[in-house]
Design a protein around this motif. Structure first.
Motif, short mmCIF file in Angstrom:
data_model
loop_
_atom_site.label_atom_id
_atom_site.label_comp_id
_atom_site.label_asym_id
_atom_site.label_seq_id
_atom_site.Cartn_x
_atom_site.Cartn_y
_atom_site.Cartn_z
N VAL A 1 -6.10 -6.46 22.61
CA VAL A 1 -4.69 -6.44 23.01
C VAL A 1 -3.96 -7.65 22.41
N PHE A 2 -4.59 -8.83 22.51
CA PHE A 2 -3.94 -10.04 22.01
C PHE A 2 -3.71 -9.96 20.49
N ALA A 3 -4.72 -9.50 19.77
CA ALA A 3 -4.59 -9.39 18.31
C ALA A 3 -3.51 -8.38 17.94
N ALA A 4 -3.45 -7.25 18.68
CA ALA A 4 -2.42 -6.25 18.39
C ALA A 4 -1.03 -6.80 18.63
N ARG A 5 -0.85 -7.60 19.69
CA ARG A 5 0.46 -8.20 19.94
C ARG A 5 0.90 -9.09 18.77
N ILE A 6 -0.04 -9.93 18.31
CA ILE A 6 0.29 -10.80 17.19
C ILE A 6 0.66 -9.99 15.96
N ALA A 7 -0.12 -8.95 15.67
CA ALA A 7 0.13 -8.16 14.48
C ALA A 7 1.47 -7.44 14.55
N ARG A 8 1.77 -6.84 15.69
CA ARG A 8 3.02 -6.10 15.82
C ARG A 8 4.23 -7.02 15.71
N ARG A 9 4.16 -8.19 16.35
CA ARG A 9 5.29 -9.11 16.29
C ARG A 9 5.43 -9.71 14.89
N THR A 10 4.32 -9.91 14.20
CA THR A 10 4.39 -10.43 12.84
C THR A 10 5.11 -9.44 11.92
N ARG A 11 4.77 -8.19 12.01
CA ARG A 11 5.37 -7.18 11.14
C ARG A 11 6.82 -6.88 11.52
N SER A 12 7.16 -7.06 12.80
CA SER A 12 8.53 -6.77 13.22
C SER A 12 9.48 -7.91 12.93
N GLY A 13 8.95 -9.04 12.42
CA GLY A 13 9.81 -10.15 12.02
C GLY A 13 10.15 -11.10 13.13
N THR A 14 9.51 -10.97 14.29
CA THR A 14 9.80 -11.86 15.41
C THR A 14 8.82 -12.99 15.51
N ALA A 15 7.98 -13.16 14.51
CA ALA A 15 7.00 -14.23 14.53
C ALA A 15 6.83 -14.72 13.11
N PRO A 16 6.13 -15.84 12.92
CA PRO A 16 5.93 -16.36 11.57
C PRO A 16 5.27 -15.36 10.66
N GLY A 17 5.31 -15.64 9.35
CA GLY A 17 4.85 -14.71 8.34
C GLY A 17 3.37 -14.53 8.29
N ARG A 18 2.98 -13.81 7.24
CA ARG A 18 1.60 -13.38 7.08
C ARG A 18 0.72 -14.55 6.70
N GLY A 19 -0.59 -14.36 6.96
CA GLY A 19 -1.54 -15.41 6.60
C GLY A 19 -1.91 -15.39 5.14
N VAL A 20 -2.33 -16.53 4.64
CA VAL A 20 -2.73 -16.65 3.24
C VAL A 20 -4.13 -17.24 3.20
N VAL A 21 -5.00 -16.65 2.41
CA VAL A 21 -6.35 -17.17 2.26
C VAL A 21 -6.31 -18.42 1.40
N ARG A 22 -6.96 -19.38 1.87
CA ARG A 22 -7.00 -20.63 1.10
C ARG A 22 -7.98 -20.51 -0.05
#
Length: 968
Positions: A947-968
């Motif tokens: 549930v927690f991971a889905a919340r982060i993913a949905r808010r990330t894609r909807s633009g209400t949270a910081p952008g996508r992650g980048v692999v170092r």
């Protein structure tokens, strides 16, 4: 070169080949109203041919089959078809007459081959005394002769004639097997397979015979009604199993045949025969069962356990006496067979003198009857009696005769018994010179029936029979999964899959959604049984009104859908209008329904790019147009891609809520509960806008209601007008300043609160309790799924059965979701350590997917296997959140966190060594990780992590949270 006696002349053979190519002639029927021809069991002609073949009266069998030459040769090419409308349809491949004609012709050919010394595949039959074997036949030459029509002439080679017959027999067997495979009559198919097993045994192809016997046995369901065909099939199968050295199984099937015959004789109409014929049937099955009992007892005597053999001989004696009491004098052949079994049982029980006289009479009777099997059995039983009486010369004469007949006709069990008796006889007479050849031949035969092979066959028989039954049960379950039990139409699951297939193939189908008007009123008036009858009749009328290529499915309740491939909405409208009139004009009084029954239909045709949800929403929308316009009408919509107001009760799955549709009229949306005849509030002209306006779009002023709350957060909820936070005033000892009274802000809903699924834990709950909780959750929140985790397999099956197509099940996660799934937004990756962490990882992945994200899995990263991820960290790219599940490899979460700035949810598990303290060790390791960006769930809680991971993913894609992650 002259033809072998009993084989038929070469000219006759050539004529037979050409006869098979002549135009079909009808098979004689047992009576004018018979369903099957007389050649199909249990037809009279079939019984006569079978008896002639079993008694090796091959010329008689060939003469009988000459009257049924209506079957084309499998080598003959079919006549060209011109495709004209008047052309008669081709013969069905499942025609039983063709299958049985091929089968009986093939058995005749195989028995002639056996007499000539060859098997079906052209191998020579080994002579009994090692005198040498001829080379195998060239079957390719036989095929060429059949195709060319050039059979051997009077001076032809007998080997070429044998090759031609063998090639034809192989083709007939294949043709018959294909026809039996295509028939829907399981009993006829089992009868054919048992007969084919007999043909394979005659050809000494034991493995092929076993395959046929196994499949035949799997088709003989214990619930089949008693009939003559079932009795004959069980008896045939018992004989095959006995020849396969599976005597216990043979005894079981013959006992079942006898019990079925007794049941059929006692059931009026089961045999469609006179009482005397029913008695003969019971007597014959009793005789065959007694024969197997005596044979089993003889084997126990040979093994030196006479105390175990006694009960079997006693049962054989009782069965033979029962048969003799039932048989009329005119059934001479059956009477002799029962006398042979009776004499054999007496010999086994030690009453040799009493057995000798009746057995001599049986030998005299069978010597002139032509029944070679029965003659060999009678000679063998008499030889046993004489040997045990001390008459060595008489015993030798009878046993030698039994051996000769058994060898000539391929009666392996009788041959082996005669060899053993002759070996024992000459050993008792101290004649080693004569005993040795019999002993050598007997030992050679025994190599084919050693205990290891017999045990392997028994296991193979049981295993393959069980496998076939399981496959058939699975097929039945698949059919049930796609069939509505009330109307026997395809159900919603089938309709969805079929519609997806049509759309993905590029077809342009039309979809009609049909609803029975005011069905609740009908149900209340006539009760649920009457309502069910109405639905069944409506289903019949819908099927009758469409083409063969169209498919009518029951969707749910009183709703049906009709799939019309390659059909425009206009064409579908014309077809459904005829059906609508047929339903309205139907005489419903015959079902006890005094109310008018009508249907409303909405039709939409697909265009390029439409999916199932779009097409159904369009058709369902115009269905409610039809209901708003007064019901009992057909409405169509061609432009599917338009968005319409009004939707169905299934918009929880396929579209927006129905509130807008309900607002168009004064009548509640979808209400079919109004009394028949009550005035309806139908506007003169209903206009449904393409897109309902939103109060938020009103530019004139305050839209009112809750609209402002959905645009700007109110004071105190983080809106732009919130005052800045200030420190509290310092404490004062003086009088307190009057506080400014401000009305507290009302508790208002937050914006974008996710409608996440309700979770129901299966641990500690029974299946009934879980089902009840799911029903309540679905009633309260029909727009979101109810998720069940940690459920037993029984609970998962019950959920899938009760909620049908609404259920999504993941057996590995021990979880299920009941209800509509949200559209996937964002992407979550679930990584797990060793194999013991898989169940928790599966739970996290399932919950994340149900909550509304796309999920990818990477398993078994524990230990040195992490190197693959380090070398190619593709799994960490293009994701919005990572879930790392680990027990023994708890450091995996920190290691992954060092590779990426994607948020990580770490889940410790209790799997691993005893030193892990039930997952506490993994929890401490994860909490002490120095890597940032990691949150830790509690032990084994894959649900919370998903549930927690889905919340982060949905808010990330909807633009209400910081952008996508980048692999170092």
């Amino acid at each position: 070169m002259s033809a072998q006696p009993g084989w038929g002349s070469c000219d006759e053979t050539d004529d037979a080949h050409h006869t098979l190519r002549r135009a079909p002639r009808p098979v004689l029927d047992t009576n004018p109203t018979a369903v099957h021809s007389a050649l199909v069991p249990p037809g009279t002609l079939h019984q006569r041919v079978t008896a002639a073949l079993a008694h090796w009266r091959l010329d008689d069998a060939e003469e009988l089959l000459a009257g049924v030459e209506g079957e084309l040769s499998p080598y003959a090419a079919p006549a060209p078809r011109d495709g004209s409308p008047d052309e008669e349809p081709a013969e069905e491949p499942a025609d039983l007459g063709r299958a049985w004609a091929d089968t009986l012709h093939a058995e005749l050919l195989v028995r002639r081959l056996r007499q000539a010394g060859f098997t079906l595949v052209g191998d020579p039959v080994e002579p009994p005394h090692g005198t040498g074997s001829p080379p195998a036949l060239d079957l390719h030459a036989g095929v060429a002769e059949l195709i060319d029509g050039d059979g051997p002439g009077d001076d032809g080679d007998l080997r070429a004639e044998c090759a031609a017959r063998a090639a034809l027999a192989i083709a007939l067997v294949r043709s018959a097997r294909a026809a039996f495979d295509a028939t829907a009559d399981d009993l006829q198919r089992a009868a054919g397979l048992a007969r084919h097993a007999r043909i394979e045994l005659l050809s000494r192809r034991v493995d092929a015979a076993m395959d046929e016997a196994v499949e035949a046995a799997s088709l003989l369901d214990p619930g089949l009604p008693a009939s003559l065909l079932l009795v004959d099939t069980l008896s045939t199968l018992a004989g095959v199993l006995a020849d396969l050295e599976l005597m216990p199984l043979a005894l079981d099937y013959q006992r079942r045949a006898h019990e079925t015959a007794v049941q059929a004789a006692a059931t009026p109409g089961a045999l469609d025969a006179a009482d005397g014929e029913a008695d003969v049937l019971v007597a014959r099955t009793a005789t065959r069962l007694g024969e197997l009992c005596a044979e089993l007892g003889e084997g126990l005597l040979d093994d030196g356990v006479p105390e175990s053999a006694g009960p079997h001989f006693a049962e054989a004696r009782g069965l033979a006496e029962q048969a003799l009491a039932l048989l009329p004098p005119e059934s001479a052949e059956a009477v002799v067979a029962a006398q042979v079994v009776h004499g054999w049982a007496l010999v086994g029980l030690g009453e040799h003198t009493a057995a000798a006289g009746p057995l001599r009479a049986a030998v005299r009777a069978t010597a002139t009857s032509g029944d070679r099997d029965l003659l060999a059995a009678a000679l063998l039983a008499l030889g046993r009696a004489l040997r045990r009486q001390g008459d060595g010369a008489g015993a030798d004469e009878q046993l030698a005769g039994a051996l000769a007949i058994a060898t000539e006709h391929g009666l392996s069990r009788l041959r082996r018994a005669a060899l053993r008796e002759l070996c024992t006889l000459h050993s008792e007479l101290d004649d080693a010179g004569r005993a040795l050849p019999y002993l050598q031949a007997y030992l050679a035969d025994e190599l084919d029936r050693v205990d290891e092979r017999r045990t392997r066959w028994v296991e193979l028989f049981g295993r393959r029979k069980s496998l076939l039954e399981t496959e058939r049960a699975a097929g039945q379950l698949r059919r049930q999964a796609y069939e509505d039990p009330l109307t026997h139409l395809p159900n919603r699951r089938y309709a969805e899959a079929r519609l997806d297939g049509l759309l993905s193939s590029g077809a342009a189908p039309a979809l009609a959604v049909v609803d029975v008007d005011r069905f609740k009123t009908i149900n209340d008036a006539v009760g649920h049984p009457g309502g069910d009858a109405v639905l069944r009749r409506v289903a019949e009328l819908l099927v009758a009104g469409v083409r063969d290529t169209d498919e009518v499915c029951r969707w749910a309740g009183d709703e049906f859908v009709i799939l019309l491939p390659e059909t425009t909405a206009e064409q579908a409208e014309r077809a459904l209008e005829r059906t609508r009139r047929a339903v309205a004009a139907h005489d419903w009084a015959g079902l006890g329904v005094g109310l008018p029954v009508t249907i409303s239909v909405g039709i939409a045709s697909a265009t390029r790019g439409d999916d199932r949800r779009t097409l159904f929403a369009a058709a369902d929308g115009v269905l409610y147009d039809a209901k708003r316009r007064g019901r009992d009408r057909v409405v169509r919509l061609s432009a599917v891609t338009q968005t319409r107001a009004g939707a169905s009760p299934l918009d929880a799955l396929f579209g927006p809520p129905r509130a807008a549709a309900a607002a168009v009229t004064d009548e509640p949306a979808g209400d079919d509960t109004a009394l028949v005849g009550a005035p309806e509030k139908v506007p003169a002209a209903v206009s449904v806008p393409a897109v309902q306006p939103s109060p938020l779009d009103d530019p004139t002023g305050d839209p009112g209601g809750f609209a402002p709350l959905l645009v700007d957060p109110p004071l105190g909820l983080g809106g732009p007008t919130d005052p800045p936070l200030a420190p509290a005033p310092p404490a004062s000892s003086g009088p307190a300043e009057p506080a400014r009274t401000t009305a507290p802000a009302p508790a208002l809903p937050f914006r974008d609160v996710p409608s996440e699924p309700d979770v129901i834990w299966g641990t500690g709950r029974t299946t009934e309790q879980v089902l009840a909780l799911v029903r309540e959750a679905r009633r309260q929140f029909p727009d979101r799924p109810a998720v069940v985790v940690r459920a037993t397999a029984e609970t998962l099956v019950a959920l899938a059965s009760e909620h049908d197509a609404y259920t999504t099940v993941d057996a590995a996660a021990m979880s299920a979701a009941v209800g509509p799934l949200p559209e996937a937004v964002g992407r979550v990756a679930v990584l797990s350590g060793n194999g013991g962490d898989t169940s928790v990882a599966a739970e996290a992945a399932f919950v994340a997917r149900i909550t509304g994200t796309e999920v990818v899995r990477v398993d078994d990263l524990g230990g040195t296997r992490i190197r693959g991820l380090l070398a190619d960290p593709a799994a960490l790219q293009d994701v919005d959140c990572l879930v790392v599940v680990a027990g023994l490899d708890a450091s995996l979460a920190g290691l992954v966190a060092a590779l990426t700035d994607v948020p990580i949810v770490a889940v410790p598990t209790s799997t691993g060594q005893p030193g892990s303290f039930g997952g506490f060790s993994a929890l401490i390791t994860m909490l002490n990780s120095a890597s940032p960006g990691v949150v830790v769930s509690n032990i084994d809680n894959g649900h919370a992590a998903g549930v927690f991971a889905a919340r982060i993913a949905r808010r990330t894609r909807s633009g209400t949270a910081p952008g996508r992650g980048v692999v170092r």
